[in-house]
Enzyme design. Structure first.
Site, PDB file in Angstrom:
ATOM      1  N   ARG C 223      59.917  71.380  -1.541  1.00 20.03           N
ATOM      2  CA  ARG C 223      59.766  71.593  -0.114  1.00 20.03           C
ATOM      3  C   ARG C 223      58.897  72.822   0.085  1.00 20.03           C
ATOM      4  O   ARG C 223      58.662  73.579  -0.851  1.00 20.03           O
ATOM      5  CB  ARG C 223      61.122  71.796   0.571  1.00 20.03           C
ATOM      6  CG  ARG C 223      61.844  73.047   0.121  1.00 20.03           C
ATOM      7  CD  ARG C 223      63.195  73.187   0.808  1.00 20.03           C
ATOM      8  NE  ARG C 223      63.029  73.504   2.209  1.00 20.03           N
ATOM      9  CZ  ARG C 223      63.240  74.714   2.732  1.00 20.03           C
ATOM     10  NH1 ARG C 223      63.602  75.713   1.967  1.00 20.03           N
ATOM     11  NH2 ARG C 223      63.091  74.931   4.019  1.00 20.03           N
ATOM     12  N   ASN C 225      58.249  76.366   2.407  1.00 20.27           N
ATOM     13  CA  ASN C 225      58.810  77.313   3.357  1.00 20.27           C
ATOM     14  C   ASN C 225      57.698  78.311   3.654  1.00 20.27           C
ATOM     15  O   ASN C 225      56.700  78.367   2.941  1.00 20.27           O
ATOM     16  CB  ASN C 225      60.030  77.999   2.752  1.00 20.27           C
ATOM     17  CG  ASN C 225      60.889  78.653   3.820  1.00 20.27           C
ATOM     18  OD1 ASN C 225      60.652  78.499   5.018  1.00 20.27           O
ATOM     19  ND2 ASN C 225      61.887  79.404   3.376  1.00 20.27           N
ATOM     20  N   LYS C 317      62.180  86.400  10.071  1.00 23.21           N
ATOM     21  CA  LYS C 317      61.009  86.448   9.199  1.00 23.21           C
ATOM     22  C   LYS C 317      60.265  87.785   9.310  1.00 23.21           C
ATOM     23  O   LYS C 317      59.260  87.995   8.630  1.00 23.21           O
ATOM     24  CB  LYS C 317      60.059  85.289   9.536  1.00 23.21           C
ATOM     25  CG  LYS C 317      60.626  83.917   9.134  1.00 23.21           C
ATOM     26  CD  LYS C 317      59.668  82.798   9.498  1.00 23.21           C
ATOM     27  CE  LYS C 317      60.262  81.418   9.252  1.00 23.21           C
ATOM     28  NZ  LYS C 317      60.274  81.034   7.823  1.00 23.21           N
TER      29      LYS C 317
END
Lengths: 143, 328, 346
Positions: C223, C225, C317
């Protein structure tokens, strides 16, 4: 422990296989580690006390081979935290405020809700790394 | 990606190793560039068999078998198969039909019964054919000087497989055998006393034995985290019923001796599975409605999940009733 | 032939940049004009030639310099590489996996020769030529995980599987997006993901854990990110946050193009055969905003994603302080035209 000394006589009268009063947490942990090193399966660990105390006892237990999943704990007393500074790795005991000052490197730390069983402490991360000195008001967060 | 049908292997040896147990050795098919993967002790593979039923129809059987060869030997895989009295076809097929040179399809190894890597000491309790996963586990532990002991019970000396080899290889201090015909029984209570902290207990064998060991461990104060067992369930038989697939709008009949999963596969419906024994959770399927009572036979779903009636493990569970509507 | 490795830095002078070919193969992570945390797992199978998916362990022009940066991080802080004692079998599994994959993918750069358990490993870009005994730690200069991950781009976490959970019991982490291996080692899957906002309520981690517990050997998954980094700094660790945190205050409308980077993690998950552990390589790709907008679709889309990002995700983030400046800068590259769904270029 000192605070519980008024219960000592009653506890002693229960005739446990081993009953011991330790003057401090570190001496208690050393003694516990020695007892567990020769213990057998079937022994179960139960811990009651502050969060920092529970964490340290659990660490002695898991180091002796006990799965932490099988340790029963009950929180009693203060919510003060043991905080591990992510920068210098120093542990600050009995932290009741957020932010708090690292007792080793002096950085002002944001105490996160992120807990490590291996270190038996919450994570502290520098709160004013981006703008040094830009620190929010200190709050009594963990009593 | 969860379809686990795997690789083709050739049978290079079939050996009768006990009264009702045969050992099969598999290697990659000649000329293929396939290499058998290494695996961890306690892994199993699902073997696909194409056989015929009593009426002469082609039937596909898929059974899980523990890998018992050395996990460090990638030249071959070995499994052992007990010829069961109430075989649904698989074990009789392996015993009566499979011979050297035959080609079989096996899945990738999957481990639902691993050795607890951090354990200080490991105690294995095997009953009969339950010895197989422990053979690979002990091989791996011995290679890295892990501490273990095996307690192995069987009906008679001729019924028990591999006990002589195991005694020779690991010595009587690590391998203890118990022959029922000679009046020997494993005393679980005694076995569980005086074990050091951090010991893990593993049991594989008939269901009553697993239950007895778990009960003794609980009574001796062992935490559940240190007690491990593996039991592959054969899908139980029952009354036939209809499975209705909501998304693909199909009706499929599940026969008396068939599991839902087998009925779907026979009708060319691609369904997820790994262990086919009610343990891994891979074939969990959503139930839309049930006209009848779901018989949950798995080890996977929680009590609450069973009561909700919204989930079923189609490898071993079935319906006692008329029609089951699945969200497939 | 083979890859031309660059000589560049990820600290102090920050000379890192991508060549035009490397910009083209950047794994841009947004299939649509908005972003929501999701598991978005797909099989990790070899992909298009030239893409970062062509080989299961991608090696690119930054390899040699990234490995030099890792060595510097480890010299300052050896705790970035740790393994609990029961993970030794998994360490060997990982060494084998990487050596096998790299020597097959890049025979001009890496060679593995095996004679039984006597292995001979040649890593030409780093000038390594070692003979060792597989399974015998004393024949390598480091433990196997450290040995091979000092030679492999990306961070690595190895998870032991027990009690129906995954336990992060080993890792090499020097290029992380703000998490501490030293603090997190020994945690289970849920504890480790504790600080991620929004996703827990969505049940994302429970579903992911259930999926991973049944992950099969030979069927890795992957995946993407993402986050953002100021300056091409690989080591954005919490350990050094008090040293690099002020970078976030230095973004101005004039330096966005060179200073602000989109940071994409190509995360893959592999079942390891002998140990039954799962290894989680987290490979980091950096791209400057000025490089990103050379692809019109990326400029338009990233502008829209960043503008509409929920504030709790922006906070998590670490983007809040400079997000508006970057959105403003990116708006010059967004003419409002529609973008096509998916990763293909317009």
């Amino acid at each position: 422990m000192k605070g519980g000394s008024n219960h000592a006589a009653a506890l002693r009268a229960l005739n446990a296989a081993d009953y011991w009063e330790a003057p401090t947490i570190p001496t208690l942990l050393t003694r516990l580690g020695a007892a567990l090193s020769t213990a057998h399966m079937g022994l179960r660990l139960y811990v009651a006390g502050t969060e920092g105390f529970i964490g340290q006892v659990m660490k002695v237990g898991t180091d002796a081979g006990i799965s932490f999943l099988s340790i029963r704990t009950e929180h009693r007393g203060s919510l003060a935290r043991r905080v591990s500074c992510v920068h210098c790795k120093g542990i600050t005991e009995n932290v009741t405020t957020n932010p708090a000052t690292c007792s080793h490197c002096g950085l002002t730390l944001l105490v996160r809700d992120h807990y490590s069983r291996r270190i038996a402490a919450f994570q502290g991360v520098c709160i004013d790394a981006e703008v040094p000195g830009d620190v929010p008001p200190v709050e009594e967060a963990f009593r | 990606m969860s379809k686990n049908i795997g690789m083709q292997v050739v049978v290079t040896s079939v050996k009768q190793v006990a009264d009702t147990v045969k050992c099969f050795r598999f290697v990659p098919v000649d000329g293929s560039d396939m290499v058998l993967p290494r695996f961890s002790g306690g892994s199993h593979v699902v073997v696909t068999m194409k056989g015929k039923d009593a009426a002469g129809n082609t039937v596909t059987y898929r059974n899980p078998y523990s890998l018992m060869s050395s996990p460090d030997d990638s030249s071959c895989f070995e499994i052992s198969v007990l010829r069961t009295e109430n075989s649904r076809g698989g074990s009789h097929f392996m015993h009566d039909q499979v011979k050297e040179g035959d080609i079989l399809t096996i899945s990738n190894p999957v481990n639902l019964f691993p050795v607890s890597a951090g354990g200080r000491k490991h105690i294995f309790i095997a009953g009969g054919i339950g010895i197989t996963p422990f053979m690979a586990m002990m091989d791996a532990l011995a290679a890295r000087n892990g501490k273990f002991e095996l307690h192995y019970g069987f009906r008679s000396r001729s019924h028990g497989a591999y006990w002589r080899e195991l005694e020779e290889r690991y010595g009587h201090s690590r391998v203890r055998t118990y022959c029922q015909a000679e009046g020997q029984m494993i005393d679980f209570g005694e076995l569980l006393e005086h074990q050091p902290l951090g010991t893990h207990l593993y049991v594989c064998g008939p269901a009553p034995m697993i239950e007895a060991v778990k009960k003794s461990a609980r009574e001796a104060g062992w935490p559940d985290e240190n007690v491990h067992s593996e039991e592959f369930l054969a899908p139980p038989s029952g009354q036939p019923f209809i499975v209705k697939l909501k998304k693909s709008q199909r009706n499929i009949m599940v026969g008396e001796h068939q599991s839902i999963l087998e009925a779907l596969e026979a009708a060319n419906v691609d369904a997820n599975f790994l262990c086919r024994g009610g343990a891994c959770g891979q074939c969990e399927t959503a139930v839309c409605s049930a006209d009848g009572e779901i018989e949950h036979n798995d080890h996977y779903l929680s009590k609450d999940e069973r009561q909700s009636g919204k989930k079923i493990m189609i490898c071993v569970s079935r319906l006692n009733g008329r029609e089951l509507v699945l969200d497939l | 032939m083979g890859i031309q490795f660059k000589d560049e830095t990820f600290r102090d002078s920050f000379t890192f940049k991508n060549s035009p070919q490397t910009i083209k193969r950047f794994p841009f992570p947004f299939p649509e004009d908005k972003y929501m945390y999701s598991v978005n797992i797909e099989p990790h199978v070899p992909g298009a030639k030239g893409s970062v998916y062509e080989h299961l362990f991608d090696v690119d022009e930054h390899y040699v310099s990234e490995m030099r940066d890792r060595a510097l991080v480890l010299k300052e802080d050896p705790l970035r590489c740790q393994a609990l004692p029961h993970m030794m079998t998994a360490q060997w599994d990982l060494l084998e996996l990487i050596m096998e994959c790299k020597s097959k993918s890049y025979p001009e750069h890496f060679t593995l020769e095996k004679q039984g358990d006597k292995w001979h490993w040649i890593n030409r870009p780093l000038g390594i030529d070692d003979t060792f005994t597989f399974g015998d730690v004393s024949t390598l200069p480091y433990e196997p995980m450290e040995y091979i991950t000092r030679q492999t781009q990306g961070d690595f976490a190895i998870m032991d599987q027990r009690d129906n959970n995954l336990w992060m019991d080993a890792g090499m982490v020097t290029t992380q997006a703000d998490w501490s291996l030293d603090f997190d080692i020994g945690m289970n899957f849920m504890e480790w993901h504790g600080p991620v906002p929004l996703a827990h309520q969505m049940g994302v981690f429970e579903r992911a854990l259930k999926f991973l517990l049944n992950l099969q050997h030979g069927h890795p998954v992957r995946r993407l990110n993402w986050t953002m980094t100021i300056n091409p700094r690989l080591d954005t660790s919490p350990e050094n946050y008090h040293k690099w945190g002020k970078d976030r205050t230095e973004v101005t409308p004039d330096n966005v193009g060179d200073k602000v980077h989109l940071r994409v993690e190509l995360q893959s998950l592999w079942r390891l055969p002998r140990s039954n552990a799962i290894v989680f390589p987290i490979r980091c790709y950096l791209i400057k905003m000025s490089e990103l907008v050379t692809e019109p679709k990326w400029g338009r889309r990233f502008h829209r994603v960043l503008k509409d990002l929920p504030p709790e995700l922006a906070d998590y983030k670490g983007l809040t302080r400079y997000r508006d400046t970057v959105v403003e800068w990116l708006s010059k590259y967004d003419d409002g035209k529609p973008t096509s769904i998916g990763f293909g270029l317009d």
